[in-house]
Write a protein that holds these residues in place. Sequence first.
Motif, PDB file in Angstrom:
ATOM      1  N   LEU A 197       0.827  -1.204   0.000  1.00 34.71           N
ATOM      2  CA  LEU A 197       0.000   0.000   0.000  1.00 34.71           C
ATOM      3  C   LEU A 197       0.866   1.261   0.000  1.00 34.71           C
ATOM      4  O   LEU A 197       0.545   2.247  -0.679  1.00 34.71           O
ATOM      5  CB  LEU A 197      -0.916  -0.004   1.230  1.00 34.71           C
ATOM      6  N   THR A 198       1.962   1.234   0.737  1.00 34.04           N
ATOM      7  CA  THR A 198       2.875   2.375   0.747  1.00 34.04           C
ATOM      8  C   THR A 198       3.444   2.607  -0.647  1.00 34.04           C
ATOM      9  O   THR A 198       3.483   3.743  -1.142  1.00 34.04           O
ATOM     10  CB  THR A 198       4.022   2.135   1.742  1.00 34.04           C
ATOM     11  N   ARG A 199       3.883   1.546  -1.302  1.00 30.60           N
ATOM     12  CA  ARG A 199       4.453   1.680  -2.654  1.00 30.60           C
ATOM     13  C   ARG A 199       3.417   2.115  -3.673  1.00 30.60           C
ATOM     14  O   ARG A 199       3.758   2.711  -4.692  1.00 30.60           O
ATOM     15  CB  ARG A 199       5.076   0.352  -3.071  1.00 30.60           C
ATOM     16  N   ALA A 200       2.141   1.816  -3.385  1.00 29.11           N
ATOM     17  CA  ALA A 200       1.068   2.253  -4.283  1.00 29.11           C
ATOM     18  C   ALA A 200       0.664   3.699  -4.029  1.00 29.11           C
ATOM     19  O   ALA A 200      -0.241   4.217  -4.690  1.00 29.11           O
ATOM     20  CB  ALA A 200      -0.144   1.335  -4.125  1.00 29.11           C
ATOM     21  N   GLY A 201       1.317   4.347  -3.053  1.00 30.13           N
ATOM     22  CA  GLY A 201       1.000   5.730  -2.736  1.00 30.13           C
ATOM     23  C   GLY A 201      -0.180   5.886  -1.803  1.00 30.13           C
ATOM     24  O   GLY A 201      -0.633   7.004  -1.542  1.00 30.13           O
ATOM     25  N   ARG A 202      -0.661   4.783  -1.253  1.00 34.73           N
ATOM     26  CA  ARG A 202      -1.828   4.817  -0.360  1.00 34.73           C
ATOM     27  C   ARG A 202      -1.337   4.796   1.091  1.00 34.73           C
ATOM     28  O   ARG A 202      -1.529   3.838   1.824  1.00 34.73           O
ATOM     29  CB  ARG A 202      -2.750   3.633  -0.671  1.00 34.73           C
ATOM     30  N   HIS A 203      -0.682   5.875   1.488  1.00 35.68           N
ATOM     31  CA  HIS A 203      -0.007   5.894   2.786  1.00 35.68           C
ATOM     32  C   HIS A 203      -0.984   5.814   3.953  1.00 35.68           C
ATOM     33  O   HIS A 203      -0.721   5.123   4.952  1.00 35.68           O
ATOM     34  CB  HIS A 203       0.843   7.164   2.892  1.00 35.68           C
ATOM     35  N   ALA A 204      -2.107   6.520   3.849  1.00 33.28           N
ATOM     36  CA  ALA A 204      -3.074   6.474   4.947  1.00 33.28           C
ATOM     37  C   ALA A 204      -3.624   5.070   5.124  1.00 33.28           C
ATOM     38  O   ALA A 204      -3.781   4.577   6.244  1.00 33.28           O
ATOM     39  CB  ALA A 204      -4.211   7.460   4.673  1.00 33.28           C
ATOM     40  N   ASP A 205      -3.916   4.386   3.985  1.00 31.66           N
ATOM     41  CA  ASP A 205      -4.397   3.006   4.075  1.00 31.66           C
ATOM     42  C   ASP A 205      -3.329   2.100   4.670  1.00 31.66           C
ATOM     43  O   ASP A 205      -3.636   1.176   5.440  1.00 31.66           O
ATOM     44  CB  ASP A 205      -4.800   2.499   2.690  1.00 31.66           C
TER      45      ASP A 205
END
Length: 540
Positions: A197-205
């Motif tokens: 999720l971090t690598r996908a740019g979805r930091h909050a998730d």
Amino acid sequence: MRSTTLFSVLGPVEAPGVRAGKPLAVLAVLLVHANAWVRAETLIAATWPEQDVPASANANLKTYVWQLRKALPQQRIERAAGCYRLRVEPGELDVDQVDQLAATARHALEGDDPRTAVAALTDALGRWRGQPFGGLDVEALRGASARFGALRSELRALLAEAHTALGEHGKAAAVWQALIDDDPFTEAHWARWTTALTRAGRHADALTVHDRARAMLRAELGVEPGPELRAAHRTALREMRPARQDLPRDLPDFTGRSAEIARLEEFAGDVAVISGMAGAGKSALAVHVAHRLAHRYPDALLYLDLRDLTAAAALEHLLQAVAGTVPADLASRAAQWRAEIAGRRVLLVLDNAADARQVRPLLPGGPGCLVLVTTRVRTPVVDGAHRLVLGPLPDAEAARLFDTLCDDWRGTPEPGAVAEVVRLCGGLPCALRAAADRLHSRPMWTVGRLAARLAGGTARIAELSPAAEQLETVCRELSPAAQRVLTALAAGLTDQDQVVLEDLLDLDLVTRTSTDRFTPHPLIRELVHAVPPSRPARVA
């Protein structure tokens, strides 16, 4: 490869011409031991797993085997003394095909060919049609069922790694989520889901997933996250970059309010209104909570002081922050603002709100955002919002704040003097800060000396001038009737207009001591004595 499948066990058992019933249980056990001899006793136990074995079991078994021989092509079942064997050619059993596809995928990953690996793994995982053997609860099948389940998890993990190698981090995250849904107790899967999720740019998730994992580990296993999950969490925090960050500086010496902080954090993803008298620390609390929750709102962290702003002017500020273009009229601005933040994770602090008309056009149109509103009035500013009325600090928290602000030796030997300062400041954080600042400016003073100065009535207002200025502004904005009632209360005249008293209560300038009795805050009482009322700027 799929067209040559003759036997399937990755789901309900399937074979040409074989229907459900006891023959199917016999076939399932023979398939688990394909091309190997199986004792008749094992087949009988699988055929009657939860009941007494009938005296005719051997005869019945022979009947079932005969039915299978008749249904299957090419005389597949052989018989020897007390044993049976099912002949299966390479590629005829779905599990064998999965093993071949898995080998292809592993070889492709080792050869830096993740695209081929994704194709092979997707094909392999597509062979599962449900629970192995259709959920047949037979001792002879349990070991194989567990192996097939472990194989499926392994292939899913390989698929996630292949997607990662291709830079398809969103797809990798979806695979890790599916693994967690099936087995929530494998910490490594939580760590890799967080990383994807971090690598996908979805930091909050990613941070939300970490929080879920930590809660599960604590509640179910009684342990804290391990190194891999902690590292994934640190990476998510480090790489999170809000698009816009307007929050004022968080007070490094913010002290107390733990219960209020916990309540506001529960409201995350909604609208919360913090009301209270001037100087109670509403703005400081809102900003402090906003900084604590910032990691959940990666798209924007916005702050706007609404003092003396119309709703239209406030929307102009907000749209310039996130869009750059500002329509002419209020309705168009509000619509564009809602459109700009739709589907985004935005945290918005609206400080010093006056009324509902000022706030309502600034609210998001859907979920996912958090709005913290501060106001001096208790009357509803936002319909349906969570409400938090902020009063003076409890004595223990106020004393701890004063000690923190003093940051030297003087409070330690004089706990009684500290308690007196807290009392004279009425527990207001702004007054305690002003008192600590005054003490810092007089290195030779003790806390007792400060307490004596504050006890001097009108001298208290002079010593606490920053706090007094906030309260004086509120008092000067009252209507003439409200000023008269407040002055009378400060003089001890309690029989006053109940409607005006309720207005003063809404502004937290007085507290209710009984059903119809009110008293002003200690600093308000001294302020009224020290500063004569003037013409109001607003009407209460």
